[in-house]
Motif scaffolding. Structure first.
Motif, PDB file in Angstrom:
ATOM      1  N   SER A   1       0.803  -1.172  -0.106  1.00 28.29           N
ATOM      2  CA  SER A   1      -0.030   0.012   0.009  1.00 28.29           C
ATOM      3  C   SER A   1       0.787   1.338   0.153  1.00 28.29           C
ATOM      4  O   SER A   1       1.963   1.390   0.669  1.00 28.29           O
ATOM      5  CB  SER A   1      -0.911  -0.018   1.285  1.00 28.29           C
ATOM      6  OG  SER A   1      -1.456  -1.276   1.322  1.00 28.29           O
TER       7      SER A   1
ATOM      8  N   GLN B   1      -2.413   5.661  -2.541  1.00 24.32           N
ATOM      9  CA  GLN B   1      -3.760   4.982  -2.702  1.00 24.32           C
ATOM     10  C   GLN B   1      -4.292   4.691  -4.077  1.00 24.32           C
ATOM     11  O   GLN B   1      -5.450   4.049  -4.276  1.00 24.32           O
ATOM     12  CB  GLN B   1      -4.797   5.063  -1.747  1.00 24.32           C
ATOM     13  CG  GLN B   1      -4.518   4.896  -0.355  1.00 24.32           C
ATOM     14  CD  GLN B   1      -5.605   5.043   0.561  1.00 24.32           C
ATOM     15  OE1 GLN B   1      -6.730   5.188   0.058  1.00 24.32           O
ATOM     16  NE2 GLN B   1      -5.356   4.978   1.924  1.00 24.32           N
TER      17      GLN B   1
ATOM     18  N   CYS C   1      -5.252  -0.866  -2.541  1.00 24.05           N
ATOM     19  CA  CYS C   1      -5.271   0.243  -3.371  1.00 24.05           C
ATOM     20  C   CYS C   1      -6.749   0.531  -3.814  1.00 24.05           C
ATOM     21  O   CYS C   1      -7.718  -0.132  -3.938  1.00 24.05           O
ATOM     22  CB  CYS C   1      -4.259   0.422  -4.450  1.00 24.05           C
ATOM     23  SG  CYS C   1      -4.457  -0.849  -5.719  1.00 24.05           S
TER      24      CYS C   1
END
Lengths: 133, 543
Positions: free
Chosen positions: B366, B370, B392
């Motif tokens: 991550s 995002q 994400c």
């Protein structure tokens, strides 16, 4: 009687010989036991073992001369045996008093040996007096 | 007045005399000038204190019990009296054994040895032995001069064992490391087969640039390593590579590494100062060192700098093997990466696996933005025993086409080269085919109940990796072994969006480790059976 050889001395010498074998083995075993159980450095172990073996070496001629002198009614071997007894007594006193560890069993064995030596010496002196006169 | 300082000195030299009187010895008397509870021998306790005691924690104080007769102090509480009072008796304890010690002529036999007090005469000797930052119980083992006293046997072959300091011509291979504080200490030896990495701070100054030995390359490579301990076979330390680090931290690899670069002052800077050394030592499987190489990082020290940080590393590789970092030996260690690889294409199957770049199973990492499409490339290694979830967000616009989007998402989830096999043990070798577990790939598609059209677009939205492992080996020291790895891709239908609208869907990936070890079952030895066969004619007259 015409026999001058001392019978008590002969018996005592014989018993002394047998007792000495037991004494030597017991003292050697106890020294080995002490070296395992207690702290016994080599500097202290060596003199004690040396004294024990020296005493064993002295004992053989001492007893032989004693037997010979008493049986042949000669005072010279008996006198020599008496002299060697003095040396044995000194070594026995060392093992009784000045050993690194003196156990109760050591005290008993050495006291017994010393008393045997003392009695022997007295009887030898009497025998020599009897032979000489 | 002239002799009082001497007398005081003489008193100070002697340690306090040991207490041997059993009446005065008290083991439970810990508090000074205060009464210890239940301590019947404490001289600080009064009669009222004794009346409050319940028992005597120390009932008898004797000397060595192997003596034939010795004094013993016996403490007891008389609870019948009102108030309870302490009874103190000094008795003679007799050892009844015939082997009790009647007398000894050896003082240390029954007493502890008094420690040596430093005096003016033996102070230097004590300082040599104990004065350094560290001292070992056997300092002579590192001093090669003692070999003159016991010459090694011609038939005895020495070899290095794990942890033994690597010996060099003069002493041992030094790996400077921080001892107690962060300053470098040069007395830390590198242990054989002990891979170490240390960082420490050294105080420097530009004026003393060429006089400080630890800044010069020569200090680290001039003494050759002994191939086996106490031998005359030497292995020279070669310079493997030199990297020059500039003032702003950028590192450049030099082409020619045979030229020795010594520190010197240039334009107010001390250049060619050693900032890091990386030793690589190759050994045989019998504990003999055959090769040693050192990779240097050189840098420049400015005038204002009072100290620099140096980093050192030593790694050992067995000859004719590729240095593959193990994730456990043999079972996986929690926190180390799970090793993975591919079966290379070709028929007949060539022996061995190829691995992806880092030999690891990786998962999407991550990022702070995002955004799935911007985050391509950021991956984290899967560490054994650590369940991870990452994800994400994907922004879908009307203009995106289904197939390329599905392929991109698959790349985002699985990475550039998703491995096909996972090592079942932490130390599995690439040649042992049976030690590798294939990754089972599953596809699950989330379909709306109402919409059963197969032609609609399916895009992958989640990847779940489930690693099943079991405990293997002895009950006392179980090793973790991976038994099954399943990678499940879940796809969902992508509905066509009206133009101008956009949707955000979450994409997740997770790794779960499940312990499927069956509980240990006790097994019992079978009862012995008595195998008696009666002779054929046992019942003769009757049968």
């Amino acid at each position: 009687s015409s026999q001058l050889s001392s019978l008590p001395l002969q018996i005592l010498l014989y018993v002394n010989g047998i007792y000495y074998i037991f004494y030597f083995l017991a003292t050697l075993a106890m020294i080995i036991y002490k070296s395992q159980v207690f702290s016994y450095p080599d500097d202290f172990l060596a003199p004690d073992l040396a004294v024990l073996f020296l005493m064993a070496i002295l004992e053989v001629p001492r007893l032989y001369l004693g037997f010979k002198g008493n049986l042949t009614e000669a005072e010279a071997p008996l006198g020599l045996s008496l002299g060697l007894t003095v040396g044995s007594v000194v070594l026995c006193v060392y093992l009784l008093l000045w050993q690194t560890y003196v156990l109760w069993a050591d005290v008993l064995l050495n006291a017994l040996l010393l008393s045997a030596y003392g009695l022997e010496s007295g009887l030898k002196v009497t025998a020599i007096a009897a032979f000489v006169s | 007045p002239a002799d009082t300082p001497d007398a005081a000195q003489a008193r100070a030299r002697r340690a306090p005399a040991p207490v041997t009187d059993v009446a005065k010895l008290c083991v439970c008397d810990l508090l000074v000038a205060q009464c210890d509870t239940n301590c019947c021998c404490d001289p600080d306790c009064s009669a009222e204190d004794f009346s409050l005691f319940t028992t005597c924690s120390v009932p008898v104080v004797t000397g060595d019990s192997q003596l034939c007769s010795q004094k013993a102090a016996v403490y007891s509480l008389d609870v019948d009296a009102n108030p309870p009072e302490r009874i103190f008796k000094l008795i003679d304890q007799v050892n009844p054994s015939i082997f009790c010690i009647h007398a000894t002529n050896y003082k240390e036999a029954v007493y502890l040895k008094s420690p040596e007090i430093p005096t003016a005469e033996n102070f230097d000797q004590f300082l040599d032995k104990f004065g350094g930052a560290t001292f070992s119980a056997e300092p002579d083992s590192w001093n090669l001069d003692t070999d003159a006293q016991n010459p090694p046997d011609a038939n005895e072959t020495y070899r290095y064992e794990y942890g033994v300091p690597v010996q060099t011509e003069d002493a041992f291979l030094r790996l400077p490391s921080p001892v107690v504080s962060s300053w470098c200490s040069d007395a830390n030896p590198a242990g054989f087969l002990v891979n170490q990495a240390t960082k420490c701070i050294r105080s420097v100054s530009v004026e003393k640039c060429d006089s400080i030995q630890a800044l010069s390359m020569l200090f680290y490579i001039n003494s050759s390593i002994l191939a086996v301990p106490k031998s005359s076979q030497m292995v020279n330390i070669t310079v493997q590579s030199i990297v020059v680090q500039s003032q702003n931290g950028m590192r450049t690899l030099l082409n020619s590494s045979d030229v020795l670069r010594l520190p010197m002052v240039l334009d107010g800077l001390c250049i060619n100062a050693v900032l890091g050394v990386n030793y690589h030592i190759t050994h045989t499987d019998t504990g003999e060192i055959i090769e040693a190489a050192a990779a240097f990082v050189l840098g420049a020290i400015s005038k204002e700098a009072l100290s620099i940080e140096q980093s050192f590393e030593v790694s050992f590789t067995q000859e004719n093997t590729q240095p593959v970092p193990f994730s456990g030996n043999p079972g996986y260690v929690v926190g180390l990466p799970v090793r993975a690889g591919f079966w290379p294409q070709g028929y007949p199957f060539p022996a061995g696996f190829l691995s992806n770049k880092h030999n690891q199973l990786t998962i999407l990492q991550s990022t702070s933005t995002q955004d799935c499409l911007a985050a391509q490339g950021a991956r984290a290694p899967v560490l054994f025993g650590y369940n991870m979830v990452s994800g994400c967000k994907l922004r879908i616009t009307a203009a995106m086409k289904c197939q390329p989007l599905a392929q991109t998402l698959l790349d985002v989830l699985k990475g550039q080269s998703f491995p096909e096999y996972v090592a079942s043990f932490g130390n599995s070798q690439a040649q042992d085919v049976l030690d590798w577990v294939p990754i089972t790939q599953l596809h699950i598609s989330e379909q709306m109940i109402s919409n059963t059209l197969q032609s609609s677009c399916q895009i992958p939205v989640s990847l779940g990796i489930e690693v099943k492992w079991t405990k293997y080996g002895s009950l006392v020291n179980p090793q973790a072994r991976i038994v099954n790895v399943t990678a499940t891709i879940t796809t969902t239908t992508l509905k066509q969006l009206p133009s101008g609208r956009e949707r955000i869907i979450p994409v997740t990936s997770s790794v779960v480790f499940t312990d499927i070890s069956s509980p240990a079952e006790p097994s019992y030895k079978a009862w012995p059976t008595i195998n008696i066969k009666l002779p054929f004619d046992f019942f003769y007259p009757f049968v």
